[in-house]
Design a protein around this motif. Structure first.
Motif, PDB file in Angstrom:
ATOM      1  N   ASN A  75       0.830  -1.205   0.000  1.00 18.29           N
ATOM      2  CA  ASN A  75       0.000   0.000   0.000  1.00 18.29           C
ATOM      3  C   ASN A  75       0.862   1.252   0.000  1.00 18.29           C
ATOM      4  O   ASN A  75       2.096   1.175   0.130  1.00 18.29           O
ATOM      5  CB  ASN A  75      -1.013   0.009   1.170  1.00 18.29           C
ATOM      6  CG  ASN A  75      -0.348  -0.034   2.523  1.00 18.29           C
ATOM      7  OD1 ASN A  75       0.523   0.778   2.824  1.00 18.29           O
ATOM      8  ND2 ASN A  75      -0.765  -0.989   3.343  1.00 18.29           N
ATOM      9  N   GLY A  76       0.221   2.385  -0.135  1.00 26.69           N
ATOM     10  CA  GLY A  76       0.948   3.651  -0.248  1.00 26.69           C
ATOM     11  C   GLY A  76       1.584   4.087   1.062  1.00 26.69           C
ATOM     12  O   GLY A  76       2.648   4.714   1.062  1.00 26.69           O
ATOM     13  N   THR A  77       0.947   3.764   2.179  1.00 28.89           N
ATOM     14  CA  THR A  77       1.497   4.147   3.484  1.00 28.89           C
ATOM     15  C   THR A  77       2.836   3.444   3.714  1.00 28.89           C
ATOM     16  O   THR A  77       3.822   4.071   4.130  1.00 28.89           O
ATOM     17  CB  THR A  77       0.508   3.754   4.605  1.00 28.89           C
ATOM     18  OG1 THR A  77      -0.755   4.357   4.325  1.00 28.89           O
ATOM     19  CG2 THR A  77       1.002   4.217   5.954  1.00 28.89           C
ATOM     20  N   PHE A 102      -3.304  13.939   3.971  1.00 30.73           N
ATOM     21  CA  PHE A 102      -3.748  12.666   4.526  1.00 30.73           C
ATOM     22  C   PHE A 102      -2.698  12.222   5.560  1.00 30.73           C
ATOM     23  O   PHE A 102      -1.532  12.570   5.474  1.00 30.73           O
ATOM     24  CB  PHE A 102      -3.891  11.631   3.404  1.00 30.73           C
ATOM     25  CG  PHE A 102      -4.380  10.289   3.869  1.00 30.73           C
ATOM     26  CD1 PHE A 102      -5.552  10.166   4.588  1.00 30.73           C
ATOM     27  CD2 PHE A 102      -3.655   9.133   3.587  1.00 30.73           C
ATOM     28  CE1 PHE A 102      -5.998   8.927   5.023  1.00 30.73           C
ATOM     29  CE2 PHE A 102      -4.092   7.887   3.999  1.00 30.73           C
ATOM     30  CZ  PHE A 102      -5.268   7.792   4.724  1.00 30.73           C
ATOM     31  N   ALA A 104      -1.120   9.542   6.176  1.00 25.46           N
ATOM     32  CA  ALA A 104      -0.155   8.469   5.876  1.00 25.46           C
ATOM     33  C   ALA A 104       1.304   8.883   6.066  1.00 25.46           C
ATOM     34  O   ALA A 104       2.076   8.169   6.718  1.00 25.46           O
ATOM     35  CB  ALA A 104      -0.369   7.969   4.450  1.00 25.46           C
ATOM     36  N   MET A 163       3.675  16.435  -1.058  1.00 25.17           N
ATOM     37  CA  MET A 163       2.493  15.705  -1.533  1.00 25.17           C
ATOM     38  C   MET A 163       1.751  16.543  -2.574  1.00 25.17           C
ATOM     39  O   MET A 163       1.604  17.752  -2.409  1.00 25.17           O
ATOM     40  CB  MET A 163       1.589  15.387  -0.338  1.00 25.17           C
ATOM     41  CG  MET A 163       0.517  14.345  -0.617  1.00 25.17           C
ATOM     42  SD  MET A 163      -1.003  15.008  -1.292  1.00 25.17           S
ATOM     43  CE  MET A 163      -1.717  15.776   0.155  1.00 25.17           C
ATOM     44  N   ASP A 189       5.201  12.308  -2.227  1.00 24.32           N
ATOM     45  CA  ASP A 189       4.038  11.453  -1.983  1.00 24.32           C
ATOM     46  C   ASP A 189       3.087  11.694  -3.158  1.00 24.32           C
ATOM     47  O   ASP A 189       2.309  12.639  -3.164  1.00 24.32           O
ATOM     48  CB  ASP A 189       3.390  11.822  -0.642  1.00 24.32           C
ATOM     49  CG  ASP A 189       2.160  10.974  -0.340  1.00 24.32           C
ATOM     50  OD1 ASP A 189       1.763  10.169  -1.206  1.00 24.32           O
ATOM     51  OD2 ASP A 189       1.601  11.129   0.762  1.00 24.32           O
ATOM     52  N   ALA A 191       0.749   9.685  -4.143  1.00 18.33           N
ATOM     53  CA  ALA A 191      -0.357   8.734  -3.969  1.00 18.33           C
ATOM     54  C   ALA A 191      -1.592   9.136  -4.775  1.00 18.33           C
ATOM     55  O   ALA A 191      -2.329   8.283  -5.259  1.00 18.33           O
ATOM     56  CB  ALA A 191      -0.724   8.630  -2.491  1.00 18.33           C
ATOM     57  N   GLU A 192      -1.808  10.462  -4.896  1.00 18.10           N
ATOM     58  CA  GLU A 192      -3.049  10.942  -5.514  1.00 18.10           C
ATOM     59  C   GLU A 192      -2.840  11.377  -6.955  1.00 18.10           C
ATOM     60  O   GLU A 192      -3.777  11.847  -7.601  1.00 18.10           O
ATOM     61  CB  GLU A 192      -3.571  12.138  -4.691  1.00 18.10           C
ATOM     62  CG  GLU A 192      -3.730  11.781  -3.220  1.00 18.10           C
ATOM     63  CD  GLU A 192      -4.316  12.892  -2.356  1.00 18.10           C
ATOM     64  OE1 GLU A 192      -4.417  14.035  -2.837  1.00 18.10           O
ATOM     65  OE2 GLU A 192      -4.687  12.593  -1.209  1.00 18.10           O
ATOM     66  N   SER A 213      -0.089   5.247  -4.490  1.00 17.83           N
ATOM     67  CA  SER A 213      -1.090   4.386  -3.858  1.00 17.83           C
ATOM     68  C   SER A 213      -2.070   3.906  -4.913  1.00 17.83           C
ATOM     69  O   SER A 213      -2.447   4.657  -5.814  1.00 17.83           O
ATOM     70  CB  SER A 213      -1.851   5.159  -2.779  1.00 17.83           C
ATOM     71  OG  SER A 213      -2.992   4.414  -2.369  1.00 17.83           O
ATOM     72  N   LYS A 218      -8.461   5.569  -5.342  1.00 19.40           N
ATOM     73  CA  LYS A 218      -7.522   6.337  -6.154  1.00 19.40           C
ATOM     74  C   LYS A 218      -7.886   6.215  -7.645  1.00 19.40           C
ATOM     75  O   LYS A 218      -8.802   5.478  -8.006  1.00 19.40           O
ATOM     76  CB  LYS A 218      -6.092   5.867  -5.870  1.00 19.40           C
ATOM     77  CG  LYS A 218      -5.644   6.123  -4.409  1.00 19.40           C
ATOM     78  CD  LYS A 218      -5.531   7.586  -4.100  1.00 19.40           C
ATOM     79  CE  LYS A 218      -5.048   8.069  -2.767  1.00 19.40           C
ATOM     80  NZ  LYS A 218      -4.939   7.303  -1.594  1.00 19.40           N
TER      81      LYS A 218
HETATM   82  C1  PLP Z   1      -4.086   7.412  -0.366  1.00 22.54           C
HETATM   83  C2  PLP Z   1      -2.939   8.178   0.132  1.00 22.54           C
HETATM   84  C3  PLP Z   1      -1.791   7.553   0.667  1.00 22.54           C
HETATM   85  C4  PLP Z   1      -1.582   6.075   0.803  1.00 22.54           C
HETATM   86  O1  PLP Z   1      -2.682   5.374   1.112  1.00 22.54           O
HETATM   87  P1  PLP Z   1      -2.781   3.785   1.200  1.00 22.54           P
HETATM   88  O2  PLP Z   1      -4.232   3.608   1.503  1.00 22.54           O
HETATM   89  O3  PLP Z   1      -1.880   3.338   2.301  1.00 22.54           O
HETATM   90  O4  PLP Z   1      -2.401   3.175  -0.114  1.00 22.54           O
HETATM   91  C5  PLP Z   1      -0.742   8.357   1.060  1.00 22.54           C
HETATM   92  N1  PLP Z   1      -0.794   9.694   0.958  1.00 22.54           N
HETATM   93  C6  PLP Z   1      -1.864  10.327   0.436  1.00 22.54           C
HETATM   94  C7  PLP Z   1      -1.840  11.805   0.299  1.00 22.54           C
HETATM   95  C8  PLP Z   1      -2.975   9.602   0.029  1.00 22.54           C
HETATM   96  O5  PLP Z   1      -4.045  10.252  -0.475  1.00 22.54           O
END
Ligand code: PLP
Length: 388
Positions: A75-77, A102, A104, A163, A189, A191-192, A213, A218
């Motif tokens: 996962n992204g975290t 977020f 994370a 981010m 980051d 992720a988005e 992520s 997403k």
């Molecule tokens: C979704 C997200 C993540 C990681 O999320 P996971 O659910 O762990 O995959 C990290 N940072 C941001 C800004 C996100 O929106």
């Protein structure tokens, strides 16, 4: 004739674009080879951490983003955790990260035994404000050799996590410059922001490492999933090694040369991801179309604005957002109540991370812009399937 209130006007505009609710904020769509590839995993029995789809997903992801290497993870975290670990973030150090975010990245920083240090954003790209950051660091830090030390806490500031908010790229040229000046390792980051570019460069490929992520909400999903992008072959090798329990490849022996993690993306998730990547361009086109329609309707309303692609950037428009021209929590909540009551799933921005229980003691600069954005922003339904 009675005049409509602002919340009524917003509901009307959204109705004009997407029709009647109920509508999710962002839901996945599976209109390609998803079932076929997942079925193939089941038939082959390769559903777990080894299989051709994991390799294929990494190759395709690297190709799409232009990164030299992509390492797919659970996962992204945890992609953020591994990236920070590989960047050498250690117990007792600080990592700069935006407060309007977020949770994370802040969590991942603490997994390394480090402390998140919160910084403010600017209003154009919704990313970290490079000028404010530069001024702040010049006040609170001292350079000793290669290290930047926070003179207030006495701790070393090691890295900067940038981010790309709701898919809009941050001001990377300026942030890269600040990071260089203060010897901070820059991690993105992203992720988005799959499909988002800053000055022709895909987000997540500008810093030393970028993380992604593929959670269900997403732009594309693997169920649960994440990745590290990097142009550094040694880091890519290390990411793969550490995420697969640091096992030394051998025909039958169990030898591990350091404390590793079980962070590798399973093949069945990667199969879903390969099919989703094939659909990415199509999804991005639909998301842009949805933005254009929202813009036409929402720009007729006095008192609100829709957030647009920043200068010199291409946004993936992951979450569409409106802001109140005069920030007001009560008006924001009125609009949220009205939208959600009509079945248009809508959400405020994140509570600022420095206000959350685990991070109350963490250092922070003044956060004026973050606070105003929190009081004025609403995310509205953004799924690509809301347009034809
Ligand atoms: C979704 C997200 C993540 C990681 O999320 P996971 O659910 O762990 O995959 C990290 N940072 C941001 C800004 C996100 O929106």
């Amino acid at each position: 004739m009675t005049l409509k209130t602002l919340p009524e006007l917003v509901n009307q505009a959204i109705h004009n674009v997407i029709g009647n609710g109920p509508t999710k904020l962002h839901e996945p769509t599976f209109d390609g080879n998803e079932a076929k590839y997942v079925q193939d995993c089941i038939e082959s029995t390769y559903v777990s951490s080894v299989g051709k789809y994991v390799d294929q997903f990494e190759i395709e992801l690297a190709k799409y983003t232009g990164a030299k290497y992509a390492v797919s993870l659970v996962n992204g975290t945890l992609a953020l955790h591994l990236a920070l670990k590989l960047a050498g973030v250690k117990v007792g150090e600080e990592v700069l990260v935006q407060a309007f975010n977020f949770v994370a990245a802040a969590n991942a920083i603490t997994y390394c035994g480090a402390t998140p240090h919160f910084v403010d954003i600017e209003n154009e790209n919704l990313g970290i404000d490079p000028i404010k950051l530069q001024n702040y660091l010049s006040e609170i830090t001292k350079k000793t050799g290669e290290h930047t030390k926070n003179v207030v806490t006495g701790r070393r500031i090691k890295a900067l996590v940038v981010m790309h908010t709701f898919g809009h790229p941050s001001k990377m040229d300026e942030l890269v410059e600040v990071a260089k000046k203060y010897n901070l390792i820059l991690i993105e980051d992203a992720a988005e922001s799959i499909g988002s570019y800053y000055d022709q460069k895909h987000t997540g490929t500008i810093g030393l490492m970028g993380t992604m992520s593929f959670n269900g909400n997403k732009t594309i999903t693997t169920g649960g999933g994440g990745a590290i992008l990097t142009n550094n072959s040694e880091l890519a090798k290390q990411a793969k090694h550490l995420s697969t329990t640091a096992k030394i490849p051998h025909k039958w022996a169990f030898k591990h040369d350091e404390i590793g993690y079980n962070y590798r993306m399973p093949n069945i998730n990667a199969a879903l991801g390969c099919a989703q990547l094939e659909q990415l361009t199509n999804k991005l086109e639909k998301k842009k179309k949805l933005f254009d329609k929202y813009k036409t309707e929402l720009s007729k309303i006095k008192g609100i604005s829709i957030i647009e692609e920043p200068k010199n950037c291409k946004s993936n428009y992951w979450l569409q957002s409106i802001t109140l021209d005069s920030p007001s929590l009560s008006m924001r909540d009125n609009i949220l109540d009205n939208l959600n009551a009509a079945g248009y799933m809508s959400r405020p921005g994140w509570d600022l991370l420095n206000s959350l229980n685990p991070f109350i003691e963490s250092p922070s600069m003044s956060l004026e812009s973050s606070k105003l954005l929190f009081e004025s922003l609403i995310n509205i339904p953004s799924s690509p399937n809301l347009v034809k």
